[in-house]
Structures are given as structure tokens and as C-alpha cells.
Design an enzyme around this catalytic site. Structure first.
Site, mmCIF file in Angstrom:
data_model
loop_
_atom_site.group_PDB
_atom_site.id
_atom_site.type_symbol
_atom_site.label_atom_id
_atom_site.label_comp_id
_atom_site.label_asym_id
_atom_site.label_seq_id
_atom_site.Cartn_x
_atom_site.Cartn_y
_atom_site.Cartn_z
ATOM 1 C CB CYS A 1 0.906 13.125 13.140
ATOM 2 S SG CYS A 1 1.924 14.535 13.181
ATOM 3 C CD GLN B 1 -3.612 -0.415 -1.677
ATOM 4 O OE1 GLN B 1 -3.649 0.311 -2.775
ATOM 5 N NE2 GLN B 1 -3.956 0.224 -0.373
ATOM 6 C CG ASN C 1 -0.359 -0.473 2.350
ATOM 7 O OD1 ASN C 1 0.331 -1.538 2.678
ATOM 8 N ND2 ASN C 1 -0.557 0.393 3.465
ATOM 9 C CG HIS D 1 -12.507 1.084 1.140
ATOM 10 N ND1 HIS D 1 -11.816 2.395 1.386
ATOM 11 C CD2 HIS D 1 -12.406 0.352 2.010
ATOM 12 C CE1 HIS D 1 -10.924 1.830 2.292
ATOM 13 N NE2 HIS D 1 -11.271 0.584 2.654
ATOM 14 C CB THR E 1 -27.885 -9.124 7.780
ATOM 15 O OG1 THR E 1 -28.770 -9.944 8.589
ATOM 16 C CG2 THR E 1 -28.768 -8.807 6.643
HETATM 17 C C1 LIG Z 1 -6.892 -0.584 2.849
HETATM 18 C C2 LIG Z 1 -5.987 -1.813 3.107
HETATM 19 C C3 LIG Z 1 -6.702 -2.710 4.111
HETATM 20 C C4 LIG Z 1 -7.707 -2.433 5.152
HETATM 21 O O1 LIG Z 1 -8.941 -2.561 4.147
HETATM 22 P P1 LIG Z 1 -10.540 -2.206 4.949
HETATM 23 O O2 LIG Z 1 -11.378 -2.642 3.851
HETATM 24 O O3 LIG Z 1 -10.503 -0.636 5.038
HETATM 25 O O4 LIG Z 1 -10.692 -2.729 6.206
HETATM 26 C C5 LIG Z 1 -5.921 -3.812 4.223
HETATM 27 N N1 LIG Z 1 -4.694 -4.172 3.547
HETATM 28 C C6 LIG Z 1 -4.341 -3.370 2.838
HETATM 29 C C7 LIG Z 1 -3.199 -3.733 2.028
HETATM 30 C C8 LIG Z 1 -4.971 -2.232 2.581
HETATM 31 O O5 LIG Z 1 -4.464 -1.225 1.588
#
Ligand SMILES: *Cc1c(COP(=O)(O)O)cnc(C)c1O
Length: 407
Positions: free
Chosen positions: A331, A183, A155, A205, A244
């Protein structure tokens, strides 16, 4: 006063929801409110049908069977379920897991919990370029090893691991391969069967779908893998994840997967050109610019750059009204903590806190990249003009030899 421009280059933190995804979701909030587990009326059937359809769309993206997709609340939950669920399920085979120091906190903290539960975890170092050394990985495998957990793409740096080679190692030693592919899914080809991954965690997301919905791929054939449920309840999702289903979220996730499957190649080609333009402009305009991590095995839309002797959080303040990015430090209440991922690549504290992650996305335009080049170049120049450290560095003073006063 003109409205400040808002350029979003933090797509690795979360992506905007594609408007086509939102359109597909809307009817499932009011007109079709059914619970996918209600078997006795059309509202339930409609919801179940919509979930089945989305499951197929997501399975198609991974080239797997829809029976192998377990819906969750996101990648954090998928990582927890894969790691703790496999640890519990395969306790009779062994208790040792191998992972990397550069993994996401959802993996590292699940591993910490597994250690408290009696497990043994090896946190391997990565090489200077962020990739795992396969010989070191193989050397870490022991008779009690049950699983290797290595993320597909990082990430912070976008570095892509040698997935097929790791999969082959796991097959050779008869151990499970789990991957946090959050990612990578929807951005590059991620076919778990092709590389030998048995458990694959990802989330909606980060691929232009809604927040709060994710999935875990669980291999059903060659080998048949099972994980122990971490939530007790109605036995949804083949008994592996009760609760659910988030029907509108899942419908949007499915649409996001469908769009990604069709468009990811074109998106990647366009974004890598823009990313390279950004990177090359910084290298040309600014002295002492370093790109962190392997640049050959890297996601097409990401670059992580250290601007030597310019503290990233401070630099961000010069432009964060206009451009949203992430810095290589967090931070905490008392201090700036350099990113543990960059430290694991062997960067010193100073280079880690001087880093900025730029992550482009489907809606990034060339005009935005041009504006970003200008804003960040100005910001770096401004910071360096004010910096006594930079002045000393330019005068050729060996900063490592300077004895700094305690503060
Ligand atoms: C964003 C991310 C997560 C967490 O995903 P969520 O759906 O926000 O819980 C886990 N692993 C990696 C590599 C991510 O970039």
C-alpha cells in the site's frame, strides 16, 4: 466474546524468538555485562568467550571456519557490506555486477548506490517460475564483471535458485559469488563452500533468534576475499565492521544456529506436510487458485498463492484479526503497488495484487492450518460473492476485451 485467535503465518517477515534462545541470552544483559573488546578484566573475557562460542555455532551451521563470520546488525547491513565493500575492494579488477530483478531491496538499493558510485549493474529477468536461466546469466558476464549477487531463496515465493550451477559459473569465469541467504539459512542446508559462494548474508530474526543482529560469511581461503569496511571505528571484526558487538544478540543468534542445525530437517519435513495440506485444500475448495513460482525448488514452509479476481489486501481484511499473512502488493499513499517480485515472474498486475504469501514456522500447528483453511476459504467466497468482476468472469465475459472507463 471469545478472544480472537491469532495465527502467525508471516514467518518470512520475522520469526518469533525461540524460548530456548531467550533463556540463553538473559544472563548477558545484567550478570555478564562485559564488552567483548575489553581485554583487561573477567567481564570482557566472559563476553569475548561467549561471542567466540556463538561464532563457532554459526560457523558450524554453514560448515565454515569461525574466522569467516563477520557480525553485523542484520541482513540489510550484511548485503550493503558485501556489495559495496567488494565493489570498493575489487575496483581495480572491474566495476560490473550482475543481480536479479527479484532480489531483496537491500541488494537492489545497494546496487543502485553502486551505480551512482561509478559501477555498472545488470538486473537480470527471471523465468516464469522465478529461477534464473543459466545461459542468460553466463551471457551477461563481461570482462569487467567482478561479482554475481543472487539470493539463495526468495522471500516472497520461497523459490530456490540453482546455487551450485551459479557457483560453477562464477568459478569458471573467476568472479565472486555473493548470496543473500537470509531466507534459507537455518531452514535448509546452506553450505557456501559446497556451492561456491564467497560472500553470504543472513540474519538472526528470520531463524528464531533476536532482531538486530546478523552476519556476513566472507571466504578466507580459495579464494581469500576481503571487503572494504563501510563503518569506520575501532576495527572490530578483522577490520571489516567496527562497532561494539551486540553480545546478548550474538549469544542468541548462536543458540538459534545451534538449534537450527539439529532440528531443521525435522522442522522442514513437518512444515512441508502442513504447507501442502494448506495448498491442496485451497485448490480443492476454491476455483481459480494459482501457486506462484517453482514448486519443486521451493522452501518447505512457504506458498505464494493468487486467488483470481480477489484483491489480496481486501481479502486480508476479512481475516486479519485472526491470521497474519502478507499480500503481494504494497500500500503506497495513493495506490496498491503490485509486488515487483511477482511482476518479474510475468504475472499481470491483477494476479500479483491477488496473491497472498503464507509462511509457516517452527511453532505453527496443524490446528492452526485447519483454521486458516476455513477462514481463507470463507474470505475468498465472500469477496467473490460481492464482486461484479467475478460475476462477469463466471458468465464467460472476456475481461481483457472489456473497455473499462477511465477513473
Ligand atoms: C528480511 C530480509 C532481509 C533484511 O534483513 P534484516 O536483518 O531485517 O536487515 C534481507 N534479505 C532478505 C531476503 C530478507 O528476507
Amino acid at each position: 466474546m471469545s478472544k480472537p485467535i491469532q495465527i502467525y503465518l508471516d514467518n518470512n517477515a520475522t520469526t518469533p524468538c525461540d524460548p530456548r534462545v531467550v533463556d540463553t541470552m538473559l544472563p548477558f544483559f545484567y550478570e555478564m555485562p562485559g564488552n567483548a573488546a575489553s581485554r583487561s578484566h573477567p567481564f570482557g573475557w566472559q563476553a569475548e568467550e561467549a561471542v567466540d562460542y556463538a561464532r563457532e555455532q554459526i560457523a558450524d551451521l554453514l560448515a565454515v571456519s569461525s574466522k569467516e563470520i563477520i557480525f553485523t546488525s542484520g541482513a540489510t547491513e550484511s548485503d550493503n557490506l558485501a556489495l559495496k565493500g567488494a565493489f570498493e575492494m575489487y575496483a581495480r579488477k572491474g566495476n560490473h555486477i550482475i543481480t536479479l530483478k527479484t532480489e531483496h531491496k537491500a541488494v537492489l538499493d545497494s546496487c543502485k548506490k553502486i551505480e551512482k558510485m561509478g559501477g555498472e549493474v545488470t538486473y537480470l529477468d527471471v523465468e516464469r517460475d522465478g529461477r534464473v536461466d543459466l545461459n542468460k546469466l553466463e551471457a551477461a558476464i563481461k570482462p569487467n564483471t567482478i561479482m554475481i549477487s543472487i539470493m539463495w531463496a526468495n522471500n516472497e515465493t520461497g523459490v530456490i535458485q540453482p546455487m551450485k550451477e551459479i557457483g560453477d559459473l562464477c568459478a569458471k569465469h573467476g568472479i565472486l559469488f555473493m548470496s543473500d541467504a537470509t531466507q534459507a539459512v537455518g531452514k535448509i542446508k546452506t553450505h557456501p563452500k559446497e556451492v561456491g559462494v564467497h560472500l553470504l548474508a543472513f540474519t538472526s530474526h528470520k531463524m528464531y533468534g533476536p532482531k538486530g543482529v546478523g552476519a556476513l560469511y566472507v571466504s578466507r581461503k580459495n579464494p581469500r576475499v576481503k571487503v572494504t569496511s563501510q563503518l569506520d571505528g575501532g576495527g572490530h571484526e578483522r577490520g571489516m565492521r567496527s562497532g561494539t558487538l551486540n553480545v546478548p544478540g550474538i549469544v542468541g543468534f548462536g543458540k538459534a544456529a545451534y538449534i537450527a542445525n539439529k532440528e531443521m530437517e525435522a522442522d522442514a519435513a513437518r512444515l512441508s506436510v502442513l504447507r501442502d495440506k494448506l495448498e491442496n485444500a485451497f485448490k480443492q475448495n476454491i476455483e481459480e487458485v494459482y501457486v506462484n513460482g517453482n514448486t519443486e525448488h521451493r522452501m518447505p514452509h512457504v506458498t505464494n498463492i493468487s486467488f483470481k479476481h480477489v484483491e489480496g489486501e481486501g481479502l486480508m481484511m476479512t481475516f486479519n484479526q485472526n491470521v497474519a499473512v502478507s499480500s503481494g502488493s504494497a500500500c503506497t499513499s495513493a495506490s496498491l503497488e503490485p509486488s515487483y517480485v511477482l511482476m518479474a515472474l510475468g504475472l499481470g498486475d491483477d494476479m500479483a495484487v491477488s496473491s497472498i504469501r503464507f509462511s509457516l514456522g517452527r511453532f505453527t500447528t496443524e490446528e492452526e492450518i485447519d483454521q486458516t483453511i476455513k477462514l481463507i476459504t470463507d474470505g475468498v467466497n465472500h469477496m467473490r460473492e460481492l464482486s461484479p468482476i467475478w460475476e462477469m468472469f463466471k458468465e464467460g465475459i472476456d475481461l481483457d476485451a472489456v473497455e473499462w472507463a477511465e477513473h
